[in-house]
Design a protein around this motif. Structure first.
Motif, mmCIF file in Angstrom:
data_model
loop_
_atom_site.group_PDB
_atom_site.id
_atom_site.type_symbol
_atom_site.label_atom_id
_atom_site.label_comp_id
_atom_site.label_asym_id
_atom_site.label_seq_id
_atom_site.Cartn_x
_atom_site.Cartn_y
_atom_site.Cartn_z
ATOM 1 N N LYS A 1 63.963 21.918 38.084
ATOM 2 C CA LYS A 1 62.695 21.739 37.855
ATOM 3 C C LYS A 1 62.491 23.568 37.154
ATOM 4 O O LYS A 1 63.004 24.117 37.136
ATOM 5 C CB LYS A 1 62.113 22.741 38.837
ATOM 6 C CG LYS A 1 60.196 22.479 38.377
ATOM 7 C CD LYS A 1 59.234 23.058 39.862
ATOM 8 C CE LYS A 1 59.585 24.317 40.631
ATOM 9 N NZ LYS A 1 59.282 25.592 39.861
ATOM 10 N N ASP A 2 62.279 22.963 35.834
ATOM 11 C CA ASP A 2 61.870 23.917 34.580
ATOM 12 C C ASP A 2 60.806 24.817 34.681
ATOM 13 O O ASP A 2 60.251 24.906 35.521
ATOM 14 C CB ASP A 2 61.895 23.350 32.914
ATOM 15 C CG ASP A 2 60.795 22.322 33.109
ATOM 16 O OD1 ASP A 2 60.178 22.708 33.268
ATOM 17 O OD2 ASP A 2 60.881 21.768 31.914
ATOM 18 N N SER A 3 60.464 25.620 33.733
ATOM 19 C CA SER A 3 59.274 26.581 34.194
ATOM 20 C C SER A 3 58.092 25.385 33.663
ATOM 21 O O SER A 3 56.833 26.740 34.002
ATOM 22 C CB SER A 3 59.195 27.749 32.925
ATOM 23 O OG SER A 3 58.757 27.034 31.544
ATOM 24 N N SER A 4 58.147 24.457 33.541
ATOM 25 C CA SER A 4 57.380 23.338 33.146
ATOM 26 C C SER A 4 56.332 22.338 34.001
ATOM 27 O O SER A 4 56.104 21.715 34.334
ATOM 28 C CB SER A 4 56.819 23.224 31.942
ATOM 29 O OG SER A 4 56.706 24.205 30.832
ATOM 30 N N ASP A 5 57.168 22.226 35.112
ATOM 31 C CA ASP A 5 58.188 22.071 36.459
ATOM 32 C C ASP A 5 57.969 20.528 35.852
ATOM 33 O O ASP A 5 57.376 19.614 36.724
ATOM 34 C CB ASP A 5 56.252 22.068 37.477
ATOM 35 C CG ASP A 5 55.693 23.116 37.800
ATOM 36 O OD1 ASP A 5 56.158 23.870 38.060
ATOM 37 O OD2 ASP A 5 54.320 23.630 37.812
ATOM 38 N N ARG A 6 58.799 20.229 35.167
ATOM 39 C CA ARG A 6 59.595 19.247 34.341
ATOM 40 C C ARG A 6 60.734 19.656 35.308
ATOM 41 O O ARG A 6 61.804 20.435 35.442
ATOM 42 C CB ARG A 6 59.174 18.371 33.592
ATOM 43 C CG ARG A 6 57.430 18.469 32.768
ATOM 44 C CD ARG A 6 57.920 18.464 31.453
ATOM 45 N NE ARG A 6 58.605 19.335 30.225
ATOM 46 C CZ ARG A 6 58.560 19.357 29.564
ATOM 47 N NH1 ARG A 6 58.357 19.101 28.652
ATOM 48 N NH2 ARG A 6 59.206 20.930 28.651
ATOM 49 N N TYR A 7 61.275 17.950 35.847
ATOM 50 C CA TYR A 7 62.971 18.209 36.678
ATOM 51 C C TYR A 7 63.721 17.064 34.478
ATOM 52 O O TYR A 7 63.271 16.060 35.062
ATOM 53 C CB TYR A 7 62.760 17.117 38.202
ATOM 54 C CG TYR A 7 62.649 18.017 38.689
ATOM 55 C CD1 TYR A 7 63.154 18.539 39.592
ATOM 56 C CD2 TYR A 7 60.995 17.652 39.516
ATOM 57 C CE1 TYR A 7 62.222 19.615 40.215
ATOM 58 C CE2 TYR A 7 60.226 18.261 39.755
ATOM 59 C CZ TYR A 7 60.911 19.597 40.664
ATOM 60 O OH TYR A 7 60.394 19.456 42.010
ATOM 61 N N ASN A 8 64.352 17.835 34.832
ATOM 62 C CA ASN A 8 65.380 17.795 33.864
ATOM 63 C C ASN A 8 66.895 17.741 34.488
ATOM 64 O O ASN A 8 67.394 18.272 35.297
ATOM 65 C CB ASN A 8 65.676 18.933 32.705
ATOM 66 C CG ASN A 8 64.413 18.577 31.709
ATOM 67 O OD1 ASN A 8 63.956 17.934 31.746
ATOM 68 N ND2 ASN A 8 63.767 20.263 31.697
#
Length: 430
Positions: A79-86
């Motif tokens: 999870k990144d700072s924008s709550d997206r999973y990469n």
């Protein structure tokens, strides 16, 4: 009753000396089978020291079986700072039959590739040594399985210093609504119901069916207490096998007394259906006795319907015996009221009884609200039952709950029911 079709996985163990050894003797001995513990969908815990997970976990991992369970395709997302999973890691982990070891090959987002080799030293502990493509050691990774749905993974540098530590909790999907009959893990339920149910929920099971209703309780819990424990595990309590066979099928006082209490207890527990079976068939000698049972089942079904529940009849092999030239199962199907009595066909026992379940689904369409899908070993292992063909007849049969049983274990029960979930989810419910 929810409007969507519920697919129930009823994984049942029948403990008899003909087919089984004591459960405690089962183990996972081969490297290939031990590796299957790592299959599934996983999410990271909030901390390596707890199995609690956040609403948005830091890491998600997918680990799917390939090539007859010889390898796993693993994808890790963060999870990144924008709550997206990469994606941060992609690898294949497999069992090599030549060297009897577990190997890995993968790469990270920086394009750094690695290979790994290792082994399970026990059922619970697995170590991998990673190297870069120049053959230099990079990291050692330890996997410690706390149970079949909880694993602690830790990476060490070449000096044995810990680099990171993550706890993964299994989080298999519930979109196909697979359920489980708790007789499959009966000893585990007797020992620790809450922990057992939590594991089942993490494996991907959506709901449970019981068989232990006695004196108004389930595994020692009141109906409302048991409902709450099941729901805490992320599942629902939807079905229950109950057993009451009065000698006098016309004794309405005894019948209503037992079933009215049973129905009210199960309504308090939130179930949608009650089921029963008949262990007395070999003693039935006349059509009159068969009709008495049909009248009895109609009475129960009517009581259930009046109280918002469904009543379901479950078969074994004896139903395919004949009484005065008539097959018992056909007589039950023809002489019970479809408004009151549904049928739960056990496809394994149908085969043992010498009949083709598909024939019954075609002959009596929409009568079978549920199936028991059971094999001679773990589901799909024997090759004796054509489950994939049977599953083509769900709509014709009228099935709402598909229930699977395991007759004979090759592994510890909790491991086996996890394999059963995978077979139903990935092989039968496309």
């Amino acid at each position: 009753m929810k409007v969507y079709v519920k697919i129930a996985l009823l994984v049942v163990v029948i403990m008899n000396t003909v087919h089984m050894k004591a459960q405690e003797n089962y183990s996972i001995s081969s490297q290939k089978d031990r590796l299957r513990q790592y299959s599934g969908q996983w999410i990271s815990a909030m901390d390596p020291n707890t199995d609690s997970v956040a609403k948005l976990p830091e890491i998600k991992m997918s680990s799917l079986n390939n090539f007859n369970n010889h390898s796993l395709t693993v994808k890790v997302l963060q999870k990144d700072s924008s709550d997206r999973y990469n994606p941060i890691l992609h690898e294949i982990i497999g069992y090599d039959s030549v060297t009897d070891t577990v190997f890995a090959a993968g790469h990270n987002t920086e394009g750094a590739f690695f290979i790994g080799k290792g082994k399970f030293s026990s059922e619970n502990h697995w170590t991998m040594q990673d190297k870069d493509l120049n053959g230099h050691k990079t990291m050692k990774v330890d996997f410690d399985f706390q149970n079949y749905t909880d694993v602690i993974v830790e990476g060490f540098d070449t000096n044995e210093k810990s680099l990171w530590k993550t706890r993964y909790i299994k989080n298999n999907p519930k979109d196909k609504n697979i359920g489980i009959q708790l007789v499959s893990v009966h000893k585990e339920m007797l020992k620790n119901p809450e922990k057992t149910l939590i594991q089942l929920g993490r494996m991907g099971y959506s709901y449970v069916e019981t068989f232990v209703y006695r004196e108004g309780r389930f595994y020692g819990y009141s109906p409302k207490e048991f409902k709450a424990v099941v729901e805490k595990s992320g599942m629902e309590f939807l079905g229950s096998m109950t057993f009451f066979d009065p000698e006098n099928k016309n004794d309405d006082t005894a019948i209503h007394t037992w079933w009215n209490k049973t129905i009210q207890d199960h309504k308090n527990a939130g179930v949608e259906y009650l089921s029963t079976s008949n262990s007395n068939i070999k003693n039935i000698k006349t059509i009159k006795e068969l009709q008495e049972y049909c009248n009895y089942y109609n009475k129960i079904g009517k009581l259930c319907k009046e109280n918002g529940l469904k009543f379901v009849y479950h078969n074994h092999a004896d139903e395919f015996l004949k009484v005065e030239g008539v097959t018992v199962y056909d007589y039950f199907l023809q002489n019970t009221n479809p408004e009151y009595v549904y049928f739960q066909s056990d496809v394994y026992w149908m085969q043992v009884g010498g009949v083709n379940p598909v024939h019954y689904f075609k002959t009596y369409p929409k009568r079978f609200i549920s199936w028991h899908v059971k094999d001679y070993k773990e589901l799909g292992e024997s090759g004796k039952i054509d489950f994939k063909n049977i599953f083509n007849y769900q709509e014709i049969a009228g099935v709402q709950y598909i229930l699977s049983e395991v007759e004979a274990y090759s592994f510890p029960p909790l491991f086996s029911v996890g394999l059963a979930w995978e077979y139903i989810y990935y092989e039968l419910l496309k």
